[in-house]
Design an enzyme around this catalytic site. Structure first.
Site, PDB file in Angstrom:
ATOM      1  CB  CYS A   1      44.647  41.670  64.248  1.00 38.38           C
ATOM      2  SG  CYS A   1      45.599  42.776  63.214  1.00 38.38           S
TER       3      CYS A   1
ATOM      4  CB  CYS B   1      47.139  40.548  61.478  1.00 37.55           C
ATOM      5  SG  CYS B   1      47.356  41.812  62.711  1.00 37.55           S
ATOM      6  CG  ASP B   2      45.277  37.014  61.012  1.00 36.22           C
ATOM      7  OD1 ASP B   2      46.248  36.358  60.639  1.00 36.22           O
ATOM      8  OD2 ASP B   2      45.178  37.501  62.144  1.00 36.22           O
TER       9      ASP B   2
END
Ligand code: NDP
Length: 484
Positions: A176, A179-180
């Site tokens: 993701c 997200c990261d």
């Protein structure tokens, strides 16, 4: 104001409205969910699930949503949505937050639980869940009908170094970007895959990373959005390599350093990268229903008539039934159809009571409890907005200090946030709690060697004394702060 803050304000507002509606709300709040037989229980918390909940509540049928580990579903991780009717451009997490608020405002009850087993052999159906706020607590929930909206889980390549023991999963390998991705400012990353997800991931990362390799195994993309593809191909820091297979993720023991790839010439070579984002599709989450419902050889739940599964009164929607379209909007359409079918099915059962729609605005007691908690304790957590401020907090605190490195789009970070805030309230005056958004204060990731989020670092007298990444490591720490 960040998207999650907007969501929080909306939820607080809902909580405020709900707090004005008594005494029905209070009575309901004291009832444990496992004492009830609900007319409809929805398994999953994505747009399909929430759409079903909205339709059911508007029809006067109380809907309970078991949100699961991945609140908001797949679209919550999408950095940009351009094909949702009525929204020219919106990020996925804001979109789903709006739908969630609409469901809650209409009275849907959203439970922070994960389904661990189901028994569809007799009415009422039995659903066993694990409480996500307290892993020791299990619930037994009974339902006259169920709507399964459990979505799909990202696929892995199955190559060395990617996932599992001693791998670089969450230490350089992710699924993701939103997200990261913030951890890779000015670094080199690779995205693996050639579908719409890979294009989106690459587009998002191209705004953060110095260089993005897009590794496509065939000679072309498999995408519904040619406009997006063409825009991406124009970017100077994006390099597409077709006919490229990834054979291994390599690293130095702590973090990723390179990929072993096999190109069109069939020769293996090393591609130096700091991070890898895998976007090669997803498998339907149907394991729980094996032996209880008809499931096809690819794992998709088989539908008999519209959203009806092989079991009367059990409906299924979205990515767990759809091997072809897999769009958020088609999941929402499925959700509406399943709600209408559930309503018709319930009409054939004796003694199913409808809720009064005015009163139903007061029914979402768990949402109220959750929001009020956040409201009461949130002042205990200091949000730092610059590196200097974080350094100053660490060096000047006379109390032990916990720093939560998070991003608003990461599901596990969103799950941790209320626990962090509650714990901060409990330890007020004894431990200092600070959080930092790694997608805003981008320099913190490299300064503090953050390779996965959420990460919590414990500081004492300006020195790091403990570090935990991910819920499995963080939860025991949060339950054991008395010794700090
Ligand atoms: P898709 O199944 O559409 O694409 C998967 C991609 O990964 C393909 O390019 C496939 O290659 C490749 N792939 C699969 N297995 C491997 C492997 N072992 N090694 C290397 N490459 C592999 O998955 P997506 O997650 O991209 O999309 C799922 C659905 O969601 C689609 O229907 C898509 O349209 C939709 N979606 C829509 C978005 C939108 O904004 N409209 C955004 C995101 C998703 P090959 O083609 O060779 O099989």
């Amino acid at each position: 104001m960040g998207h999650s803050s907007i969501g929080m304000v909306m939820r607080k507002f809902t909580a405020f409205i709900l707090s004005l509606v008594t005494p029905f709300t209070a009575m309901h709040a004291e009832k444990a969910p496992n004492e009830e037989t609900y007319p409809v229980v929805i398994l999953g918390g994505g747009v399909g699930a929430l759409t079903s909940a909205i339709y059911l509540q508007r029809a006067g049928i109380h809907a309970v949503v078991i949100e699961g580990q991945n609140p908001g579903g797949a679209i919550a991780q999408s950095p940009m949505v351009n094909n949702w009717p009525g929204e020219m451009e919106i990020d996925g997490s804001t979109l789903v937050e709006k739908i969630r608020t609409q469901a809650e405002t209409n009275g849907a009850e959203i439970l922070l639980q994960e389904v661990t087993s189901v028994d569809f052999s007799k009415q009422p159906y039995l659903i066993t869940t694990q409480d996500l706020n307290d892993e020791k607590v299990q619930h037994k929930i009974r339902a006259n009908t169920c709507i399964i909206a459990t979505g799909a889980t990202p696929k892995f390549l199955g190559i060395p170094g990617e996932y599992g023991e001693n791998s670089y999963w969450t230490r350089g390998v992710y699924s993701c970007a939103v997200c990261d991705g913030a951890l890779y400012k000015d670094r080199t990353v690779a995205v693996i895959g050639g579908g719409d997800s890979a294009l989106l991931e690459a587009e998002y990362l191209s705004k953060i990373a110095k260089k993005v390799y897009l590794l496509v195994r065939s000679g072309d993309f498999r995408s519904t959005e040619s406009l997006r593809k063409n825009q991406l191909l124009q970017k100077t820091n994006v390099e597409v390599r077709y006919h490229t297979q990834v054979k291994e993720v390599q690293g130095d023991g702590n973090k990723v350093t390179s990929l072993v790839i096999k190109g069109a010439d069939k020769k293996e070579s090393k591609l130096p990268v700091d991070g890898v984002f895998i976007a090669i599709g997803a498998n339907p989450n149907s394991k729980l229903f094996k032996g209880q419902l008809d499931i096809d050889t690819q794992g998709y739940i088989v539908l008999k008539q519209q959203q009806q599964t092989s079991r009367p009164g059990v409906f299924a929607i979205g990515d767990v039934v759809d091997p072809i379209y897999k769009q958020a909007i088609s999941a929402a359409g499925d959700g509406a159809k399943a709600a209408l079918q559930a309503e018709r099915y319930l009409a054939t059962l004796p003694d199913i009571k409808r809720v009064n729609n005015t009163a139903s605005l007061a029914v979402s007691a768990p949402a109220k409890a959750e929001v009020v908690l956040v409201k009461d304790s949130q002042e205990e957590v200091i949000e730092v907005t610059s590196m200097d401020q974080l350094d100053q907090e660490i060096n000047s605190s006379t109390l032990p200090l916990l720093v939560d490195f998070y991003s608003p789009y990461c599901g596990p970070c969103r799950k941790l946030a209320p626990i962090f805030e509650q714990t901060a309230g409990k330890y007020k005056g004894r431990i200092r709690f600070v959080k930092v958004n790694v997608s805003k204060v981008t320099s913190v990731s490299s300064a503090y060697n953050i390779y996965g989020i959420p990460t919590i670092i414990v500081f004492k007298n300006g020195k790091e004394v403990d570090r935990r990444t991910g819920g499995t490591q963080i939860n025991p720490l949060m339950n054991n702060l008395d010794n700090l």
